[in-house]
Motif scaffolding. Structure first.
Motif, PDB file in Angstrom:
ATOM      1  N   UNK A  45     -36.867  62.860  91.598  1.00 49.69           N
ATOM      2  CA  UNK A  45     -36.250  63.310  90.340  1.00 49.69           C
ATOM      3  C   UNK A  45     -36.096  64.822  90.411  1.00 49.69           C
ATOM      4  N   UNK A  46     -34.946  65.235  90.926  1.00 49.00           N
ATOM      5  CA  UNK A  46     -34.688  66.663  91.100  1.00 49.00           C
ATOM      6  C   UNK A  46     -33.935  67.159  89.870  1.00 49.00           C
ATOM      7  N   UNK A  47     -34.686  67.654  88.897  1.00 48.41           N
ATOM      8  CA  UNK A  47     -34.091  68.025  87.616  1.00 48.41           C
ATOM      9  C   UNK A  47     -34.574  69.400  87.202  1.00 48.41           C
ATOM     10  N   UNK A  48     -33.653  70.329  87.083  1.00 58.92           N
ATOM     11  CA  UNK A  48     -33.948  71.677  86.605  1.00 58.92           C
ATOM     12  C   UNK A  48     -33.490  71.763  85.148  1.00 58.92           C
ATOM     13  N   UNK A  49     -34.386  71.911  84.182  1.00 57.23           N
ATOM     14  CA  UNK A  49     -33.992  71.938  82.768  1.00 57.23           C
ATOM     15  C   UNK A  49     -33.359  73.277  82.379  1.00 57.23           C
ATOM     16  N   UNK A  50     -32.143  73.511  82.870  1.00 54.45           N
ATOM     17  CA  UNK A  50     -31.462  74.779  82.605  1.00 54.45           C
ATOM     18  C   UNK A  50     -30.898  74.857  81.182  1.00 54.45           C
ATOM     19  N   UNK A  51     -30.839  73.732  80.484  1.00 56.74           N
ATOM     20  CA  UNK A  51     -30.407  73.716  79.085  1.00 56.74           C
ATOM     21  C   UNK A  51     -31.538  74.296  78.234  1.00 56.74           C
ATOM     22  N   UNK A  52     -31.297  75.452  77.636  1.00 57.70           N
ATOM     23  CA  UNK A  52     -32.350  76.147  76.905  1.00 57.70           C
ATOM     24  C   UNK A  52     -32.772  75.431  75.626  1.00 57.70           C
ATOM     25  N   UNK A  53     -32.011  74.427  75.211  1.00 59.45           N
ATOM     26  CA  UNK A  53     -32.393  73.680  74.012  1.00 59.45           C
ATOM     27  C   UNK A  53     -33.343  72.524  74.349  1.00 59.45           C
ATOM     28  N   UNK A  54     -33.519  72.222  75.641  1.00 57.00           N
ATOM     29  CA  UNK A  54     -34.418  71.138  76.037  1.00 57.00           C
ATOM     30  C   UNK A  54     -35.866  71.570  75.843  1.00 57.00           C
ATOM     31  N   UNK A  55     -36.654  70.699  75.277  1.00 57.81           N
ATOM     32  CA  UNK A  55     -38.077  70.985  75.090  1.00 57.81           C
ATOM     33  C   UNK A  55     -38.878  70.424  76.263  1.00 57.81           C
ATOM     34  N   UNK A  56     -40.116  70.857  76.361  1.00 57.91           N
ATOM     35  CA  UNK A  56     -40.981  70.306  77.387  1.00 57.91           C
ATOM     36  C   UNK A  56     -41.139  68.809  77.232  1.00 57.91           C
TER      37      UNK A  56
END
Length: 334
Positions: A135-146
Motif C-alpha cells: 500500500x504505497x500511499x502518500x497522503x498529500x491531500x492536506x485535508x486528510x486526517x490521520x
C-alpha cells in the motif's frame, strides 16, 4: 542447526526471504536465489495503474478511427490476451510456483477497492502461496486526517481478507502516529503478517536543471534502527508474523533483526548490489554466529532482546533517548 521458521502460516527452511525486486521477476534469478538459500520469494509488485494505463492506451489506438476508417482497423495488430493486462504477471506466478521449491508470494499494489480484490483473486488462482499488500500511499491531500489514512489501510485489508483465503501480509508505513496501535488494528483486521517497513522513495532535486529526481537509492545498514525499534516493541505482543525489511547488508543485520523478534528477514538492496549468490553469504554468516555461541535453533535466539524480554524495557523508550544525548562526546578537533 534448526533454522526452520513459520511466517504468515507458511513453513520455511530458514528466516531469509528475497523481497520484491527485478531479481524476483525472472525465473532464472528466482532459481538462483532459491539455490543460494532463500526460504521464500516475493515477486515484484503488480501495479494496477500500470495495467489499466496499458489497456487504455491499446483501446485508444484501436478505437480512435472506428468511424472514419473502419477498414483500416483490420491492419492493426490485435494483441493476444496474454500480452496485455495482468496476464504476464499471472503467468510469472504460475511458472514460479511450478519451478520453485519454496513458497512464492505475490505482491500487489492497487488503487481502487475493485482492483485490489479482483487482482488478489486472480493471484490466488494463479497459485501464489501468499499475498503481500504494497500500500504505497502518500497522503498529500492536506485535508486528510490521520484517521482517514489508517482507515484506508484497514478497508483495503478487510476487502482482501474477504476475497482470498491465502495468507496476507501488509507492508506497514513507519509514519503512523501510533505504529503499535496500527499494527494491532491490522492484526485484528486479518493481517497474517506485518512487514516493517514499506520504504517510500522520496524525490531529490537537480539543482542544475531544476528538476525533480526520481532515482532509486538502495538501502544502507544505517536504516536498520527504525524497524529494529518497532520490531522490538511489537515482538511478543501481536499474533501476526513479523518481517524485517530495510538495511540488510550482512549477517550482522540479520542477527540483530532476529534478536529483537523478527520471524523473517527480507533483503533486496544487498542482492541487487552483490547478486543472488549473496543470499548464501547471509545464511552462512547467520549459521556461523549461532554456532559460535552454541545455539542449536533459531527459537533460542528469536526475540531474546525484544522489549518485553529485556530487564530494562526502557532501553527502547524515552529514558534511553536521554542517556544517548547525555552520553554523546564530540570528537576532539584540537
Amino acid at each position: 542447526m534448526d533454522l526452520t521458521t513459520r511466517y504468515m502460516g507458511l513453513q520455511l527452511k530458514n528466516p531469509l526471504v528475497a523481497s520484491a525486486s527485478p531479481l524476483t521477476g525472472e525465473l532464472d534469478s528466482l532459481k538462483r536465489l532459491e539455490d543460494a538459500g532463500a526460504a521464500a520469494l516475493i515477486l515484484p509488485s503488480l501495479f494496477q495503474e500500470e495495467i489499466e494505463a496499458e489497456t487504455a492506451r491499446y483501446e485508444h489506438l484501436t478505437s480512435a478511427h472506428d468511424d472514419s476508417w473502419p477498414e483500416g482497423l483490420s491492419n492493426f495488430p490485435k494483441l493476444p490476451e496474454t500480452q496485455h493486462g495482468p496476464h504476464q504477471y499471472l503467468e510469472l506466478v504460475r511458472r514460479a510456483r511450478q519451478a520453485a521449491g519454496v513458497p512464492v508470494i505475490a505482491s500487489l499494489n492497487g488503487v481502487s477497492n475493485e482492483g485490489w480484490t479482483t487482482y488478489a483473486r486472480q493471484l490466488q488462482q494463479a497459485g501464489a502461496h501468499g499475498l503481500e499488500l504494497n500500500i504505497y500511499f502518500i497522503p498529500a491531500d492536506l485535508t486528510s486526517t490521520g484517521r482517514d489514512v489508517e482507515q484506508r489501510y484497514l478497508d483495503i485489508l478487510r476487502s482482501l481478507r474477504a476475497a482470498v483465503s491465502i495468507p496476507v501480509a501488509i507492508k506497514l508505513s513507519p509514519y503512523f502516529s501510533s505504529v503499535g496501535n496500527m499494527a494491532l488494528a491490522l492484526q485484528d483486521a486479518g493481517a497474517d503478517a506485518l512487514v516493517l517497513f514499506n520504504r517510500f522513495y522520496q524525490p531529490d532535486l537537480d539543482l542544475t536543471r531544476l528538476q525533480v529526481l526520481t532515482d532509486l537509492k538502495l538501502s544502507e545498514p544505517s536504516e536498520i534502527r527504525l524497524p529494529l525499534l518497532w520490531l522490538a516493541v511489537l515482538s511478543g505482543r501481536t499474533r501476526a508474523s513479523l518481517a524485517a525489511s530495510t538495511g540488510v547488508a550482512s549477517a550482522d543485520e540479520v542477527v540483530k533483526y532476529l534478536l529483537v523478534g523478527a520471524d523473517v528477514v527480507m533483503t533486496t538492496s544487498s542482492l541487487l548490489r552483490r547478486g543472488p549468490g549473496h543470499m548464501a553469504t547471509l545464511l552462512a554468516g547467520l549459521q556461523e554466529w549461532l554456532d559460535a555461541r552454541e545455539f542449536n535453533s533459531l527459537e533460542q535466539v528469536r526475540g531474546i532482546m525484544s522489549q518485553c524480554k529485556l530487564r530494562d524495557p526502557q532501553a527502547f523508550e524515552r529514558a534511553n533517548y536521554i542517556k544517548i544525548l547525555h552520553g554523546y562526546r564530540a570528537p576532539d578537533r584540537s
